[in-house]
Design a protein around this motif. Structure first.
Motif, PDB file in Angstrom:
ATOM      1  N   LEU A   1       0.746  -1.283   0.183  1.00  0.00           N
ATOM      2  CA  LEU A   1       0.003  -0.123  -0.025  1.00  0.00           C
ATOM      3  C   LEU A   1       0.874   1.186   0.080  1.00  0.00           C
ATOM      4  O   LEU A   1       0.667   2.149  -0.506  1.00  0.00           O
ATOM      5  N   LYS A   2       1.795   1.339   0.581  1.00  0.00           N
ATOM      6  CA  LYS A   2       2.889   2.316   0.737  1.00  0.00           C
ATOM      7  C   LYS A   2       3.667   2.587  -0.567  1.00  0.00           C
ATOM      8  O   LYS A   2       3.555   3.685  -0.879  1.00  0.00           O
ATOM      9  N   LEU A   3       4.067   1.540  -0.982  1.00  0.00           N
ATOM     10  CA  LEU A   3       4.709   1.706  -2.625  1.00  0.00           C
ATOM     11  C   LEU A   3       3.617   2.090  -3.582  1.00  0.00           C
ATOM     12  O   LEU A   3       3.965   2.949  -4.311  1.00  0.00           O
ATOM     13  N   GLU A   4       2.589   1.725  -3.378  1.00  0.00           N
ATOM     14  CA  GLU A   4       1.633   1.907  -4.415  1.00  0.00           C
ATOM     15  C   GLU A   4       0.724   3.277  -4.352  1.00  0.00           C
ATOM     16  O   GLU A   4       0.535   3.965  -5.313  1.00  0.00           O
ATOM     17  N   THR A   5       0.505   3.666  -3.270  1.00  0.00           N
ATOM     18  CA  THR A   5      -0.537   5.050  -2.975  1.00  0.00           C
ATOM     19  C   THR A   5       0.396   5.861  -1.964  1.00  0.00           C
ATOM     20  O   THR A   5       0.028   7.230  -1.881  1.00  0.00           O
ATOM     21  N   GLY A   6       1.457   5.429  -1.293  1.00  0.00           N
ATOM     22  CA  GLY A   6       2.038   6.458  -0.383  1.00  0.00           C
ATOM     23  C   GLY A   6       1.358   6.607   0.910  1.00  0.00           C
ATOM     24  O   GLY A   6       1.963   7.153   2.003  1.00  0.00           O
ATOM     25  N   GLU A   7       0.287   5.618   1.129  1.00  0.00           N
ATOM     26  CA  GLU A   7      -0.192   5.910   2.356  1.00  0.00           C
ATOM     27  C   GLU A   7       0.107   4.658   3.590  1.00  0.00           C
ATOM     28  O   GLU A   7       0.669   3.756   3.335  1.00  0.00           O
ATOM     29  N   ASN A   8       0.403   5.403   4.966  1.00  0.00           N
ATOM     30  CA  ASN A   8       0.995   4.509   5.869  1.00  0.00           C
ATOM     31  C   ASN A   8      -0.395   4.089   6.748  1.00  0.00           C
ATOM     32  O   ASN A   8      -1.312   5.046   6.931  1.00  0.00           O
ATOM     33  N   VAL A   9      -0.003   3.006   7.545  1.00  0.00           N
ATOM     34  CA  VAL A   9      -1.198   2.545   8.189  1.00  0.00           C
ATOM     35  C   VAL A   9      -0.485   2.020   9.693  1.00  0.00           C
ATOM     36  O   VAL A   9       0.466   1.684   9.700  1.00  0.00           O
ATOM     37  N   ASN A  10      -1.381   2.228  10.733  1.00  0.00           N
ATOM     38  CA  ASN A  10      -1.129   1.821  12.011  1.00  0.00           C
ATOM     39  C   ASN A  10      -1.566   0.357  12.141  1.00  0.00           C
ATOM     40  O   ASN A  10      -1.277  -0.395  13.203  1.00  0.00           O
ATOM     41  N   GLY A  11      -2.223  -0.377  11.221  1.00  0.00           N
ATOM     42  CA  GLY A  11      -2.561  -1.789  11.546  1.00  0.00           C
ATOM     43  C   GLY A  11      -3.561  -2.273  10.302  1.00  0.00           C
ATOM     44  O   GLY A  11      -3.695  -1.498   9.409  1.00  0.00           O
ATOM     45  N   VAL A  12      -3.475  -3.586  10.288  1.00  0.00           N
ATOM     46  CA  VAL A  12      -4.318  -4.014   9.080  1.00  0.00           C
ATOM     47  C   VAL A  12      -5.562  -4.919   9.506  1.00  0.00           C
ATOM     48  O   VAL A  12      -5.188  -6.061  10.773  1.00  0.00           O
ATOM     49  N   ILE A  13      -6.609  -5.000   9.151  1.00  0.00           N
ATOM     50  CA  ILE A  13      -7.692  -5.615   9.485  1.00  0.00           C
ATOM     51  C   ILE A  13      -8.191  -6.540   8.424  1.00  0.00           C
ATOM     52  O   ILE A  13      -8.701  -5.987   7.395  1.00  0.00           O
ATOM     53  N   GLY A  14      -8.078  -7.957   8.343  1.00  0.00           N
ATOM     54  CA  GLY A  14      -8.766  -9.041   7.473  1.00  0.00           C
ATOM     55  C   GLY A  14     -10.137  -9.218   7.714  1.00  0.00           C
ATOM     56  O   GLY A  14     -10.526  -9.534   8.526  1.00  0.00           O
ATOM     57  N   ILE A  15     -10.983  -8.871   6.692  1.00  0.00           N
ATOM     58  CA  ILE A  15     -12.171  -9.212   6.649  1.00  0.00           C
ATOM     59  C   ILE A  15     -12.955  -9.953   5.291  1.00  0.00           C
ATOM     60  O   ILE A  15     -12.687  -9.574   4.276  1.00  0.00           O
ATOM     61  N   ASP A  16     -13.343 -11.186   5.599  1.00  0.00           N
ATOM     62  CA  ASP A  16     -13.612 -11.798   4.425  1.00  0.00           C
ATOM     63  C   ASP A  16     -15.269 -11.890   4.209  1.00  0.00           C
ATOM     64  O   ASP A  16     -15.845 -11.212   4.824  1.00  0.00           O
ATOM     65  N   VAL A  17     -15.698 -12.556   3.090  1.00  0.00           N
ATOM     66  CA  VAL A  17     -16.933 -12.599   2.861  1.00  0.00           C
ATOM     67  C   VAL A  17     -17.908 -12.925   3.609  1.00  0.00           C
ATOM     68  O   VAL A  17     -19.009 -12.755   3.909  1.00  0.00           O
TER      69      VAL A  17
END
Length: 578
Positions: free
Chosen positions: A299-315
């Protein structure tokens, strides 16, 4: 002669006076007996009646509070719970009086169970009141148009934590009736998670600084090691406990901005033919924490956005969310999303007639997200169903978390919220730590997992010398056909995860023994034009996190069932003499 009548008259008078005296004494005796019985009634019957009626009233009010809380009416529930405390306090006091009174005649043991029951009910009511008070405070903080102070939030969660601990203590005392036990049993796991994680909430909810989280919308019907193919992602900003911003994006929009060329993992490059690695395929590691870290870096490489965490949500999670909130109507599409039609309806809207540059997927998901958030913000849903849903989603790994803060991440990993492969158990001289895991990646570029039924059977044997042998048998029934939407052959890269050093000794496919050969993992070889795969089943081996992973390719044609058995021997022997 007047004498006889006079004598008769005198005798008659004396008899009448004696009778009146007896009757007077009898009346006094009756009054004494009545007084004694009245006293006994007052000392015994009256406390008993008051104890029973107030206990019943308190129980009914507590039940009413539970029903109101489940519907999100926390303020009403708080009032009912406070009234229940008043009733049960009175019941507890009169039960104490009753026990003392019957103690005189040696029957206090008969009242003790009633008093214990009332006392336990009072404790539940008091803990529930504290819980609801904290809930009302948090609801006011999180729904207010103004940012609440961190101190107010800490005070509210402190009350919440104490109430949760009180409820756990009450349950451990095991003095509650079955109906109360069942209600508290449904809260065991949510309360444990609350107690263990609540201290991290000020930072996670942005009371220190605004937090931004990457939401990975993972399609588990196109299964991947981290949860499913990432077709879309979201950026969620939390500030002082409130959603400051939520945006949903098509993953191809971000992937189109990647300028670097990153080589994909072996399974993706070799078996799916992926020439480059992008955010959409970032979750290829069975350990979600590493997959999440890779997704954040993409995400950082593609959009420059930094995040504090990642949440996985499925169908599956999103689908079950509609069970808690109820169906939602999408006016712009003249469609109603339900738990049962969520997947196929959504898939048809985002896939049919799709072309590069199309915004139809993004538009449909944004419309669904808008209506869903409206339902959640109005709290028009069952809180009990929502708590049950979230707890189940966490247990079944339909909802996953990973954070950049090491301390928070460690706490989430300990509570099994991150799907990490790292071993948390501790071995000793009398304990052998065995484990087995099966991880799959659908590399057929279809949604055949929607139609796939699978079962797993694990057999362990220990021979006379303490050698441990395992056989993991997987059965796949591909119920898709040529006409089913988004189905097809199930082509999967499967990894068997066993204790480090375990040796793979055999593979059987549909009861036929197969030759095991070492996989060709050098991309310079398998990407060459003249490359021909070796005979047999290629297996690649990786040691990671104290585990050994064996990877291989499996194909299950549409409308077919296939069984594969993987045999292995563990490195260490069991001391059978202990």
């Amino acid at each position: 002669d007047l004498t006889p009548p006079v004598i008769k008259s005198t005798i008659s008078f004396k008899k009448s006076n004696k009778s009146n005296s007896v009757r007077g004494k009898t009346k006094k005796s009756h009054r004494s007996i009545f007084f004694i019985f009245s006293l006994i009634f007052f000392l015994l019957a009256f406390p008993f009646i008051v104890t029973i009626t107030t206990a019943i009233g308190g129980g009914m009010l507590l039940k009413q509070a539970k029903s109101q809380a489940e519907k999100g009416k926390l303020t009403d529930a708080l009032h009912s719970s406070q009234s229940a405390v008043t009733f049960l306090n009175l019941s507890d006091e009169t039960a104490t009086t009753l026990k003392a009174a019957v103690g005189v005649i040696g029957l206090s043991g008969q009242v003790a169970p009633l008093q214990s029951l009332v006392h336990a009910g009072k404790e539940v009511a008091q803990a529930s009141t504290e819980f609801l008070q904290a809930g009302v405070q948090l609801q006011a903080i999180l729904t207010s148009s103004r940012n609440a102070s961190k101190e107010d939030f800490l005070l509210a969660i402190g009350t919440l934590k104490e109430a949760a601990l009180s409820l756990q203590v009450i349950e451990a005392e095991d003095e509650l009736p079955e109906s109360y036990k069942k209600s508290l049993a449904t809260l065991n796991k949510p309360l444990s998670l609350l107690i263990n994680l609540i201290d991290t909430s000020p930072k996670l909810l942005g009371f220190d600084t605004k937090q931004q989280y990457l939401l990975l919308f993972q399609n588990n019907f196109e299964l991947r090691p981290g949860g499913g193919f990432i077709g879309s992602y979201g950026l969620l900003q939390i500030d002082h406990g409130k959603i400051a911003d939520l945006t949903i994006h098509d993953v191809y929009d971000a992937d189109g901005k990647l300028k670097a060329s990153i080589e994909p993992p072996f399974g993706l490059q070799r078996y799916m033919g992926a020439p480059h690695w992008f955010l959409r395929d970032s979750n290829f590691d069975p350990d979600f924490v590493r997959s999440a870290s890779k997704a954040a870096s993409f995400l950082k490489l593609e959009t420059g956005e930094n995040v504090n965490g990642v949440i996985g949500i499925d169908v599956s999670f999103l689908s079950s969310l509609l069970e808690a909130t109820g169906p939602i109507v999408l006016p712009d599409y003249n469609k109603t999303l339900t738990k049962d039609n969520f997947y196929l309806l959504t898939q048809s809207q985002v896939e049919n007639n799709f072309f590069p540059g199309s915004t139809q997927k993004k538009d449909f998901l944004r419309a669904a997200e808008t209506e869903l958030m409206k339902r959640i913000e109005t709290r028009n849903f069952s809180y009990q169903k929502m708590v049950s849903l979230l707890t189940g989603a966490v247990e079944e790994k339909h909802l996953l978390f990973a954070f950049s803060d090491p301390a928070i991440q460690k706490l989430f990993a300990i509570n099994n919220l991150s799907a990490t492969l790292q071993e948390k158990r501790i071995a000793d001289s009398t304990t052998y730590l065995d484990s087995v895991g099966v991880n799959e990646a659908n590399i057929g570029q279809n949604k055949s997992n929607y139609y796939l039924k699978r079962s797993i059977n694990q057999d362990i044997t220990i021979d006379g010398e303490g050698v441990v042998n395992g056989v993991t048998t997987l059965t796949y029934a591909n119920q898709s056909s040529a006409t089913t939407p988004f189905g097809g052959d199930y082509k999967a890269y499967i990894r068997l995860i066993v204790p480090q050093g375990a040796v793979l000794t055999g593979i059987r496919v549909d009861k036929e023994n197969k030759q095991i050969v070492e996989a060709v993992t050098d991309s310079r070889l398998y990407l060459a034009t003249a490359f021909r795969p070796p005979e047999g089943i290629e297996v690649d081996t990786i040691d990671q996190d104290g585990k050994t992973q064996y990877g291989l390719l499996l194909s299950v044609p549409a409308s077919h069932t296939r069984t594969i058995s993987l045999s292995y021997t563990l490195l260490h022997k069991v001391n059978i003499d202990l």
